[in-house]
Scaffold this active site. Structure first.
Site, PDB file in Angstrom:
ATOM      1  N   SER A 182       0.797  -1.226   0.000  1.00  0.00           N
ATOM      2  CA  SER A 182       0.000   0.000   0.000  1.00  0.00           C
ATOM      3  C   SER A 182       0.829   1.276   0.000  1.00  0.00           C
ATOM      4  O   SER A 182       0.319   2.327  -0.377  1.00  0.00           O
ATOM      5  CB  SER A 182      -0.941  -0.004   1.202  1.00  0.00           C
ATOM      6  N   HIS A 210      -5.554  -3.408  -2.347  1.00  0.00           N
ATOM      7  CA  HIS A 210      -5.331  -2.322  -3.315  1.00  0.00           C
ATOM      8  C   HIS A 210      -5.382  -2.808  -4.765  1.00  0.00           C
ATOM      9  O   HIS A 210      -5.185  -2.024  -5.687  1.00  0.00           O
ATOM     10  CB  HIS A 210      -3.995  -1.636  -3.034  1.00  0.00           C
ATOM     11  N   LYS A 241     -11.805   0.371  -1.430  1.00  0.00           N
ATOM     12  CA  LYS A 241     -10.797   1.109  -2.204  1.00  0.00           C
ATOM     13  C   LYS A 241     -11.282   1.217  -3.656  1.00  0.00           C
ATOM     14  O   LYS A 241     -12.147   2.036  -3.912  1.00  0.00           O
ATOM     15  CB  LYS A 241      -9.442   0.428  -2.022  1.00  0.00           C
TER      16      LYS A 241
END
Ligand SMILES: Cc1ncc(COP(=O)(O)O)c(C=O)c1O
Length: 390
Positions: A182, A210, A241
């Protein structure tokens, strides 16, 4: 006179301030999009969001409104009691279909998914092998599990192999890694990890937080991108996300999901998220399926920006994704650069310890499909003009 038992807090906060490590809460006004955000009264191009596909302020809102009209807001109880509604169940089915696994379980956050999964898969007498740059939620899951924690150097499969060879005395072995890290935007060596898991009879858990919606031809993440899905036993993802919503999930075989529903404490002992959140997840999955150009263009633009930043002399590390770090080193110049960019209308957060190790402070640029190519150029121009600041 009795001393104030909380007086130490002021001293500690002053200490953080002196080190340039004190954080302050910002307040956003209105919706958050990557193209624009109003923060503490200033309009900024937003390079701080994980809304990679630009979905957070999109048609998800309509799906949420319709769900609220039908089923109201709160869930009232944990999923095992009466909190799990039809929309939760549908989303779990669709997540399993999307991930091409037998089943999936919805948690109220990716954080809860990681902590709950790790702590229910490993315990006393077991060992967890964890990448040195894994996310805090993985670290916390390892800590509460009670298992022996062995941290292996970042992305170093050969170091992991040596450590695995010394792990025979443990009852079970679990290898856990972020798929896409990340802060650095680099990818885990999943093919090597899958092979090590196979040869050492270890469980392999991969957190695609992610990467879900961004990597892979169908958007399933780095496991799909690297064609290692069959070798990964436990897949974690988030809806918070690229999917623009909220919530985490674990996908895998049916027995895994049944075990987590029985044993993952962050699932069992926590109120189910609102069903409207599941409605947002369903709509986001539809967009991921039907609009692949979002992830394709995002990764193409990220590759061009990385090239440009490198040509301008920035250290972008090993990033291979929509997360591009500009590694500066010390927290002070990192925060100065972040502040100077902000003056010029760009929100590019400085990341400092404890989010990254000492000496590795960086500017984390997080790209979204919602950014225009011109905005990316303008950011690169502004950063180049500011190189003398640091
Ligand atoms: C790698 C990774 N896993 C898990 C999480 C937690 O996900 P959530 O924000 O849905 O709690 C994050 C969030 O920052 C993350 O970066």
């Amino acid at each position: 006179m009795a001393t104030d038992p909380l007086a130490w807090l002021d001293d500690e906060l002053a200490g953080l301030e002196a080190l340039g490590l004190r954080r302050r809460l910002a307040t956003r006004a209105g919706p958050q999009t990557a193209a624009e955000i109003v923060l503490d009264g200033r309009r900024l191009v937003n390079f701080s969001s994980n809304d990679y596909l630009g979905l957070a302020a999109s048609s998800l809102s309509k799906a949420v409104q319709e769900a609220v009209d039908q089923v109201g807001w709160g869930s009232g109880a944990s999923p095992l009691v009466t909190g799990r509604g039809e929309l939760h169940a549908r989303l779990e089915e669709e997540l399993a279909a999307f991930e091409k696994t037998e089943a999936a379980l919805l948690f109220s956050s990716g954080y809860a998914a990681n902590v709950g999964a790790i702590a229910s898969l490993a315990g006393k007498g077991d060992v967890v092998f964890s990448d040195a740059k894994n996310h805090a939620s993985i670290i916390d899951g390892c800590r509460v599990s009670g298992a022996r924690i062995v941290v292996y150097p970042h992305r170093d499969a050969s170091a992991l192999e040596s450590l695995l060879k010394q792990s025979r005395e443990f009852r079970r072995r679990l290898i856990v890694t972020d798929a896409l890290f990340s802060m650095d935007g680099d990818l885990a060596p999943l093919a090597e990890l899958a092979e090590l898991a196979r040869s050492h009879e270890a469980m392999l858990m991969v957190d695609e937080a992610h990467a879900t919606g961004v990597f892979g031809a169908a958007g399933r993440g780095v496991c799909e991108h690297l064609d290692v899905e069959d070798g990964v036993h436990i897949r974690v993802g988030t809806l918070s996300k690229a999917l623009g919503s909220l919530g985490g999930f674990v996908a895998g075989r049916r027995s895994l999901i049944a075990w987590l529903a029985n044993r993952a404490r962050s699932y069992v002992f926590s109120t189910a998220p609102p069903e409207a959140m599941a409605a947002a997840g369903l709509e986001a999955l539809r967009i991921v399926r039907e609009e692949p150009h979002r992830r394709i263009e995002l990764l193409q633009r990220a590759a061009s920006l990385r090239d440009r930043l490198q040509r301008d002399g920035w250290n972008v590390g090993e990033s291979q994704s929509q997360i591009i770090p500009l590694t500066i080193g010390d927290p002070q110049p990192t925060m100065q650069l972040s502040a100077a960019l902000r003056e010029r209308g760009f929100l590019a957060p400085g990341i400092r310890p404890p989010s990254v190790p000492e000496g590795e402070s960086l500017l984390r640029l997080s790209l979204s499909y919602a950014h225009s190519p011109e905005q990316l150029e303008q950011l690169a121009d502004a950063a180049r003009n500011l190189r003398r600041v640091i």
